[in-house]
Design a protein around this motif. Sequence first.
Motif, short mmCIF file in Angstrom:
data_model
loop_
_atom_site.label_atom_id
_atom_site.label_comp_id
_atom_site.label_asym_id
_atom_site.label_seq_id
_atom_site.Cartn_x
_atom_site.Cartn_y
_atom_site.Cartn_z
N UNK A 1 5.20 -1.77 -12.16
CA UNK A 1 4.21 -2.10 -11.13
C UNK A 1 4.92 -2.34 -9.80
N UNK A 2 4.17 -2.33 -8.71
CA UNK A 2 4.68 -2.85 -7.44
C UNK A 2 4.54 -4.36 -7.55
N UNK A 3 5.65 -5.10 -7.45
CA UNK A 3 5.62 -6.51 -7.81
C UNK A 3 6.50 -7.34 -6.89
N UNK A 4 6.08 -8.57 -6.68
CA UNK A 4 6.83 -9.51 -5.86
C UNK A 4 7.70 -10.35 -6.78
N UNK A 5 9.00 -10.22 -6.60
CA UNK A 5 9.95 -10.98 -7.40
C UNK A 5 10.17 -12.34 -6.73
N UNK A 6 9.77 -13.40 -7.41
CA UNK A 6 9.80 -14.72 -6.79
C UNK A 6 11.20 -15.29 -6.66
N UNK A 7 12.15 -14.81 -7.46
CA UNK A 7 13.50 -15.36 -7.33
C UNK A 7 14.16 -14.88 -6.04
N UNK A 8 13.93 -13.62 -5.65
CA UNK A 8 14.58 -13.06 -4.46
C UNK A 8 13.61 -12.82 -3.31
N UNK A 9 12.32 -12.96 -3.55
CA UNK A 9 11.27 -12.85 -2.54
C UNK A 9 11.19 -11.43 -1.97
N UNK A 10 11.46 -10.43 -2.81
CA UNK A 10 11.32 -9.05 -2.36
C UNK A 10 10.21 -8.36 -3.13
N UNK A 11 9.55 -7.42 -2.45
CA UNK A 11 8.53 -6.60 -3.07
C UNK A 11 9.21 -5.33 -3.54
N UNK A 12 9.04 -4.97 -4.80
CA UNK A 12 9.84 -3.87 -5.35
C UNK A 12 9.10 -3.13 -6.44
N UNK A 13 9.60 -1.94 -6.75
CA UNK A 13 9.13 -1.13 -7.87
C UNK A 13 10.31 -0.30 -8.35
N UNK A 14 10.20 0.27 -9.54
CA UNK A 14 11.30 1.07 -10.08
C UNK A 14 10.75 2.24 -10.86
N UNK A 15 11.52 3.35 -10.85
CA UNK A 15 11.27 4.50 -11.69
C UNK A 15 12.36 4.57 -12.75
N UNK A 16 12.01 5.12 -13.92
CA UNK A 16 12.93 5.14 -15.05
C UNK A 16 13.10 6.57 -15.55
N UNK A 17 14.32 6.88 -15.98
CA UNK A 17 14.61 8.21 -16.52
C UNK A 17 14.12 8.37 -17.95
N UNK A 18 13.96 7.26 -18.66
CA UNK A 18 13.64 7.29 -20.08
C UNK A 18 14.85 7.12 -20.97
N UNK B 1 0.83 -1.20 0.00
CA UNK B 1 0.00 0.00 0.00
C UNK B 1 0.87 1.26 0.00
N UNK B 2 1.94 1.27 0.80
CA UNK B 2 2.83 2.44 0.85
C UNK B 2 3.55 2.61 -0.49
N UNK B 3 4.04 1.51 -1.04
CA UNK B 3 4.73 1.59 -2.33
C UNK B 3 3.80 2.08 -3.43
N UNK B 4 2.55 1.66 -3.41
CA UNK B 4 1.62 2.10 -4.45
C UNK B 4 1.32 3.59 -4.33
N UNK B 5 1.28 4.10 -3.09
CA UNK B 5 1.14 5.56 -2.94
C UNK B 5 2.35 6.27 -3.53
N UNK B 6 3.54 5.80 -3.20
CA UNK B 6 4.77 6.42 -3.70
C UNK B 6 4.82 6.33 -5.23
N UNK B 7 4.42 5.22 -5.79
CA UNK B 7 4.42 5.06 -7.24
C UNK B 7 3.53 6.10 -7.89
N UNK B 8 2.42 6.42 -7.25
CA UNK B 8 1.48 7.37 -7.82
C UNK B 8 1.97 8.80 -7.88
#
Length: 318
Positions: free
Chosen positions: A169-186, A154-161
Amino acid sequence: MSDTLPDLPLMAWEPTKDTLHLYTQIVGKIQLASAPPRNHWWHATLRVNESGYGTGRMVHDGVSFGIAFDLVRHRLVVRTPGREEAIPLRDGLSVAEFHDSLFALLRELGVHVKIKAEPFGVPMTTPFADDTEHAAYDRERVEDYRDALLWVDEVFREFRGWFTGKSSPVQLFWHSFDLAMARFSGRAAPPMPEADPVTREAYSRELISFGWWPGDRAVAAPMFYAYAHPEPDGLTAQPLAPDGAAHWEQTGTTHQARLPWDQVRAAAGPRGTVLDFLQSAYAAGAITARWPYGDLPSNWCPPRGLVEPSQAAGTSGP
């Protein structure tokens, strides 16, 4: 959502965490084999939902289906149009039994999917179908993890917005078991000819990544983190919030901003503490990498000691 956050001492639930992680890798690999490709491997990641986490809608052998971990009723749910089946999650359910039960159920539903049935990116190496060692499932600890995961999502989705540029997306990476998101410069990132194809695609564009993981053998405590790729010069000279709790940590040849979960639990305002940390890590990476700042949020006030990006010298653009 409540800001009363659960305690998650790794030693208290590590056997359960490892078992749940391996269950999750099996489901993640099924999605990898059944979803059309997307940039940065976003098609293979899982999403948090109201009772745990699961896949998106998949299609295999002409069958539309989805798989979800219901961590309220402690079951793995497989849904197809008009049908729902479940495998109970319980202490003593080995990875091997979970694997065999899930694939038997999928075959019954008309889904004949094949995966590389062995762990990826973790210390465990036993093929899933042979792993009878990992079979711990502590319901109470799983519920604590679920509550933490939902809160962080919920906090990550607010920050993403707050950001209107390209963002994962805010996503759970199954290989490392972490919840993460990323921003891109383009902008494109420098080529990585020596890296494996997974890494090359994941880091093909400049990004600042933010995440939370429940702890592992290398970092034996739940932790928020952030890093920039490629890492710009001067990154670790930038301040982080909250002062005294967040810090820069060297990780091989690069660095991560880190904020311990227990520091967040003890804070007077956990949600604001995490949002300030995320924004300070973003500002640190974006300032030093000379990202454009037109998309900075207007509703964020920097904690004392942080510099507004618009006030930083040389930040008018790339």
